[in-house]
Motif scaffolding. Structure first.
Motif, short mmCIF file in Angstrom:
data_model
loop_
_atom_site.label_atom_id
_atom_site.label_comp_id
_atom_site.label_asym_id
_atom_site.label_seq_id
_atom_site.Cartn_x
_atom_site.Cartn_y
_atom_site.Cartn_z
N ALA A 151 0.81 -1.22 0.00
CA ALA A 151 0.00 0.00 0.00
C ALA A 151 0.84 1.27 0.00
O ALA A 151 0.51 2.21 -0.73
N ILE B 241 2.09 1.90 -3.60
CA ILE B 241 0.98 2.30 -4.46
C ILE B 241 0.60 3.75 -4.17
O ILE B 241 0.40 4.55 -5.09
N LEU B 242 0.49 4.08 -2.90
CA LEU B 242 0.12 5.44 -2.51
C LEU B 242 1.15 6.45 -2.99
O LEU B 242 0.80 7.46 -3.59
N ARG C 297 0.90 6.83 -6.79
CA ARG C 297 -0.26 7.61 -7.24
C ARG C 297 -0.07 9.10 -6.97
O ARG C 297 -0.38 9.94 -7.81
N THR D 43 -5.00 9.57 -0.85
CA THR D 43 -4.62 8.64 0.22
C THR D 43 -5.83 7.81 0.64
O THR D 43 -5.74 6.59 0.78
N THR E 215 -6.81 5.29 -1.96
CA THR E 215 -5.86 4.18 -2.07
C THR E 215 -6.00 3.22 -0.89
O THR E 215 -5.94 2.00 -1.08
N CYS F 71 -7.32 -1.17 0.05
CA CYS F 71 -6.31 -2.00 0.73
C CYS F 71 -6.92 -2.70 1.94
O CYS F 71 -6.61 -3.86 2.19
N LEU G 115 -6.99 -5.25 -4.04
CA LEU G 115 -5.92 -4.65 -4.85
C LEU G 115 -5.68 -5.38 -6.16
O LEU G 115 -4.99 -4.89 -7.03
N GLU H 240 0.66 -0.33 -12.81
CA GLU H 240 0.57 0.84 -11.93
C GLU H 240 1.85 1.00 -11.10
O GLU H 240 2.31 2.11 -10.87
#
Length: 98
Positions: free
Chosen positions: A2, A5-6, A9, A48, A51, A55, A60, A72
């Motif tokens: 996570a 990914i955060l 992004r 945030t 995302t 999670c 996901l 991604e």
């Protein structure tokens, strides 16, 4: 997973929005942030939240056409490098890139 990914992004939005606003206004990323701190903070908060909610729901692995989690991650890593590079270049130049 996570946090990456955060960060990816946020970097993707940051590089696109930062460069677009820089082209339009001629302000560096730091100047943009200082002139609109609430808008930047609100955007960070919304991304945030968007995302982290999936999670916690463990969703996901959802795919939408070519937009896979692996794609991604790669795009996010590239955006992180690009955004960091933009900040370093602006710091060295003492002003906006364009």
């Amino acid at each position: 997973m996570a946090p990456e990914i955060l960060n990816g992004r946020l970097a993707m939005i940051g590089i696109v929005a930062g460069l677009a606003a820089e082209l339009q206004t001629g302000q560096s990323v730091a100047q943009q942030w200082m002139s609109e701190p609430y808008g930047v903070s609100a955007t960070w908060f919304l991304i945030t939240a968007a995302t982290l909610i999936p999670c916690f729901q463990r969703k996901l692995d959802d795919r939408l056409g070519p937009f896979t989690p692996q794609a991604e991650m790669i795009n996010g890593r590239a955006a992180q490098i690009g955004f960091a590079s933009l900040l370093v270049i602006e710091l060295i130049r003492g002003g906006p890139l364009f």
